[in-house]
Design a protein around this motif. Structure first.
Motif, mmCIF file in Angstrom:
data_model
loop_
_atom_site.group_PDB
_atom_site.id
_atom_site.type_symbol
_atom_site.label_atom_id
_atom_site.label_comp_id
_atom_site.label_asym_id
_atom_site.label_seq_id
_atom_site.Cartn_x
_atom_site.Cartn_y
_atom_site.Cartn_z
ATOM 1 N N GLN A 1 0.820 -1.208 0.000
ATOM 2 C CA GLN A 1 0.000 0.000 0.000
ATOM 3 C C GLN A 1 0.853 1.257 0.000
ATOM 4 N N ARG A 2 1.934 1.243 0.758
ATOM 5 C CA ARG A 2 2.798 2.427 0.844
ATOM 6 C C ARG A 2 3.410 2.771 -0.512
ATOM 7 N N SER A 3 3.950 1.777 -1.204
ATOM 8 C CA SER A 3 4.567 2.053 -2.506
ATOM 9 C C SER A 3 3.520 2.424 -3.552
ATOM 10 N N LEU A 4 2.330 1.844 -3.460
ATOM 11 C CA LEU A 4 1.245 2.210 -4.376
ATOM 12 C C LEU A 4 0.848 3.672 -4.171
ATOM 13 N N GLU A 5 0.619 4.048 -2.928
ATOM 14 C CA GLU A 5 0.216 5.425 -2.639
ATOM 15 C C GLU A 5 1.320 6.423 -2.992
ATOM 16 N N SER A 6 2.566 6.020 -2.816
ATOM 17 C CA SER A 6 3.688 6.889 -3.177
ATOM 18 C C SER A 6 3.697 7.159 -4.679
ATOM 19 N N ALA A 7 3.501 6.116 -5.479
ATOM 20 C CA ALA A 7 3.483 6.286 -6.940
ATOM 21 C C ALA A 7 2.293 7.131 -7.374
ATOM 22 N N LEU A 8 1.136 6.911 -6.778
ATOM 23 C CA LEU A 8 -0.043 7.706 -7.138
ATOM 24 C C LEU A 8 0.123 9.158 -6.692
ATOM 25 N N SER A 9 0.711 9.360 -5.517
ATOM 26 C CA SER A 9 0.905 10.743 -5.049
ATOM 27 C C SER A 9 1.972 11.463 -5.865
#
Length: 146
Positions: A71-79
């Motif tokens: 989740q952290r890496s997904l949200e980082s890429a989206l942000s």
């Protein structure tokens, strides 16, 4: 983007080279650019700041992959501004999480499986992920039971 582990693939070194190439494709009419964070894919850091800077200076869709495994890496890429994030290895290692994020984020998330011959490749092509048809059957069964 920088990578200490490029395994012989052409790698752009740094923000300006990445941006220059992306802008050239945009100028030629590309509607999408796909950026792969090889450092993240190989577990040697992240280039989120470079990705964010490149995305800010483009007027086209950007898909990002490489190291999106939680989740952290997904949200980082989206942000960082990615229009869509492509998840690979996590689809093999945590199909339930992938099912959840596809349900939650819809078209902002794509699942991409890398294939060499009849074998899936994982973790930046450094590990085998199993035979394609066997793994797809296993994934289908695991998602039916969710």
């Amino acid at each position: 983007m920088p990578s200490s582990c490029n395994r012989g693939w052409p790698v752009l070194n740094g923000h300006l080279a990445t941006l220059d190439v992306a802008q050239k494709w945009q100028g030629l009419g590309a509607q999408w650019i796909h950026l792969v964070d090889l450092d993240a894919a190989f577990g040697h850091g992240s280039n989120t700041k470079i990705i964010s800077s490149v995305v800010e200076q483009l007027d086209i869709n950007v898909e990002v992959s490489g190291g999106i495994r939680d989740q952290r890496s997904l949200e980082s890429a989206l942000s960082a501004g990615a229009t869509r994030v492509n998840i690979g290895t996590a689809a093999l290692e945590d199909p339930q999480w992938c099912d959840e994020v596809v349900g939650r984020y819809g078209e902002q998330v794509a699942i991409g499986l890398d294939v060499r011959g009849d074998q899936l490749a994982a973790r930046g092509w450094t590990r085998e992920g199993g035979k394609v048809l066997d793994v797809l059957a296993r994934l289908e069964l695991s998602l039916i039971h969710i």
